[in-house]
Design a protein around this motif. Structure first.
Motif, PDB file in Angstrom:
ATOM      1  N   ILE A 233       0.830  -1.203   0.000  1.00 37.86           N
ATOM      2  CA  ILE A 233       0.000   0.000   0.000  1.00 37.86           C
ATOM      3  C   ILE A 233       0.866   1.254   0.000  1.00 37.86           C
ATOM      4  N   ASN A 234       0.247   2.369  -0.376  1.00 40.36           N
ATOM      5  CA  ASN A 234       0.869   3.685  -0.286  1.00 40.36           C
ATOM      6  C   ASN A 234       0.865   4.091   1.181  1.00 40.36           C
ATOM      7  N   ALA A 235       2.032   4.350   1.759  1.00 42.10           N
ATOM      8  CA  ALA A 235       2.130   4.626   3.188  1.00 42.10           C
ATOM      9  C   ALA A 235       1.356   5.870   3.607  1.00 42.10           C
ATOM     10  N   SER A 236       1.273   6.873   2.741  1.00 44.71           N
ATOM     11  CA  SER A 236       0.609   8.127   3.113  1.00 44.71           C
ATOM     12  C   SER A 236      -0.899   8.091   2.901  1.00 44.71           C
ATOM     13  N   GLU A 237      -1.357   7.327   1.901  1.00 39.31           N
ATOM     14  CA  GLU A 237      -2.785   7.314   1.572  1.00 39.31           C
ATOM     15  C   GLU A 237      -3.476   6.013   1.961  1.00 39.31           C
ATOM     16  N   GLY A 238      -2.703   4.966   2.173  1.00 45.80           N
ATOM     17  CA  GLY A 238      -3.287   3.688   2.550  1.00 45.80           C
ATOM     18  C   GLY A 238      -3.959   2.931   1.432  1.00 45.80           C
ATOM     19  N   VAL A 239      -3.773   3.374   0.195  1.00 49.56           N
ATOM     20  CA  VAL A 239      -4.409   2.704  -0.947  1.00 49.56           C
ATOM     21  C   VAL A 239      -3.453   1.660  -1.520  1.00 49.56           C
ATOM     22  N   PRO A 240      -3.991   0.576  -2.059  1.00 47.54           N
ATOM     23  CA  PRO A 240      -3.135  -0.474  -2.629  1.00 47.54           C
ATOM     24  C   PRO A 240      -2.408   0.006  -3.878  1.00 47.54           C
ATOM     25  N   LEU A 241      -1.229  -0.539  -4.109  1.00 47.20           N
ATOM     26  CA  LEU A 241      -0.424  -0.190  -5.274  1.00 47.20           C
ATOM     27  C   LEU A 241      -0.366  -1.371  -6.231  1.00 47.20           C
ATOM     28  N   GLU A 242      -0.723  -1.128  -7.463  1.00 48.33           N
ATOM     29  CA  GLU A 242      -0.724  -2.180  -8.488  1.00 48.33           C
ATOM     30  C   GLU A 242       0.595  -2.182  -9.244  1.00 48.33           C
ATOM     31  N   SER A 243       1.019  -3.348  -9.666  1.00 51.22           N
ATOM     32  CA  SER A 243       2.215  -3.540 -10.493  1.00 51.22           C
ATOM     33  C   SER A 243       3.512  -3.182  -9.774  1.00 51.22           C
ATOM     34  N   VAL A 244       3.544  -3.357  -8.455  1.00 47.96           N
ATOM     35  CA  VAL A 244       4.789  -3.206  -7.711  1.00 47.96           C
ATOM     36  C   VAL A 244       5.693  -4.394  -8.036  1.00 47.96           C
ATOM     37  N   ASN A 245       6.961  -4.120  -8.312  1.00 45.36           N
ATOM     38  CA  ASN A 245       7.911  -5.191  -8.617  1.00 45.36           C
ATOM     39  C   ASN A 245       8.441  -5.804  -7.324  1.00 45.36           C
ATOM     40  N   ILE A 246       8.365  -7.117  -7.217  1.00 41.42           N
ATOM     41  CA  ILE A 246       8.824  -7.827  -6.027  1.00 41.42           C
ATOM     42  C   ILE A 246       9.758  -8.949  -6.456  1.00 41.42           C
ATOM     43  N   VAL A 247      10.936  -8.992  -5.850  1.00 40.43           N
ATOM     44  CA  VAL A 247      11.920 -10.010  -6.204  1.00 40.43           C
ATOM     45  C   VAL A 247      12.481 -10.635  -4.931  1.00 40.43           C
ATOM     46  N   ASN A 248      12.531 -11.957  -4.920  1.00 32.83           N
ATOM     47  CA  ASN A 248      13.202 -12.680  -3.850  1.00 32.83           C
ATOM     48  C   ASN A 248      14.684 -12.721  -4.213  1.00 32.83           C
TER      49      ASN A 248
END
Length: 259
Positions: free
Chosen positions: A30-45
């Motif tokens: 989520i966006n820390a300031s607005e609390g809304v979910p973020l789409e297409s965030v890149n996540i890598v292990n």
């Protein structure tokens, strides 16, 4: 009785190891300031070299086990690394907050071209990219060069007969990082993520090198300045991998020559 206990212990250990291999973690970004979910965030292990992105609800699921490190990155937000814990695995989900960055666009200068209407005159005003590659007999791939590389041929021959010390340091002394190159090239999700990135951030995180070292590797592998500046992260990955494979071939040939 001892054999039965030993058999039970082996079964328990095998079950535990199998469970560890198939462990996945879930979460929401989520966006820390607005609390809304973020789409297409890149996540890598970073440990297992696996990648994914969040969906429209900010949700993700990725293969990971305890102590693995996940790298989260999103355009306009500060990237973070999060360690996977046993509690995260046990309770099933976690909320990850990304903080938005304040940034300003740099001034863009557009050169004006005054056209005359005569093709032979106007075409001379068009800048020409003189990048090209040198090929050496016996090698399947070539070396990137350019108009600004006045010593390109010398650099190519030098790379063949005297591999740079830092290449040995990066490729020879860090085999684990180089194994990651192969994993990255084989993972379709990772390749897709890298193909849309130009910031080198994910590459530096995966290979555990800083940006300056990454650029230096590409330069010493005889790729032109324009290639370094314009290539996406996937092209940089392929360039490093190609350079490493050539380095191994040249090193084997050099060692055989000493025998």
């Amino acid at each position: 009785m001892k054999k039965q206990l030993l058999l039970i212990m082996l079964i328990l250990i095998s079950s535990f190891m199998f469970g560890q291999e198939d462990t996945t973690v879930k979460g929401v970004v989520i966006n820390a300031s607005e609390g809304v979910p973020l789409e297409s965030v890149n996540i890598v292990n970073l440990n297992q070299v696996k990648g994914t992105t969040t969906n429209a609800r900010g949700e993700f699921e990725i293969k990971a086990k305890a102590t693995d490190t996940l790298h989260f990155s999103y355009l306009g937000f500060k990237s973070i690394k999060v360690r996977v814990t046993n509690d995260w695995i046990k309770f099933g989900s976690s909320t990850i907050q990304l903080t938005e960055l304040a940034f300003a666009l740099e001034e863009v200068v557009i050169n004006e071209f005054k056209l005359t209407g005569f093709l032979e005159v106007d075409i001379k005003q068009v800048p020409i990219n003189t990048n090209y590659r040198y090929n050496i007999s016996g090698l399947q791939t070539g070396y990137e060069a350019g108009g600004s590389s006045t010593n390109a041929v010398t650099r190519v021959l030098g790379a063949v007969f005297n591999p740079a010390d830092f290449l040995y340091s990066m490729f020879g002394k860090q085999p684990n990082e180089m194994r990651k190159l192969k994993q990255m090239k084989q993972d379709d999700e990772i390749r897709t993520l890298l193909a849309n990135r130009f910031d080198r951030e994910m590459l530096t995180a995966l290979l555990q090198v800083d940006r300056a070292d990454l650029d230096e590797i590409i330069r010493q592998c005889n790729y032109s300045k324009s290639f370094i500046q314009t290539a996406n992260d996937l092209q940089i990955l392929d360039a490093i991998s190609e350079c490493y494979e050539e380095y191994k071939v040249l090193s084997r040939s050099k060692n055989k020559g000493r025998l």
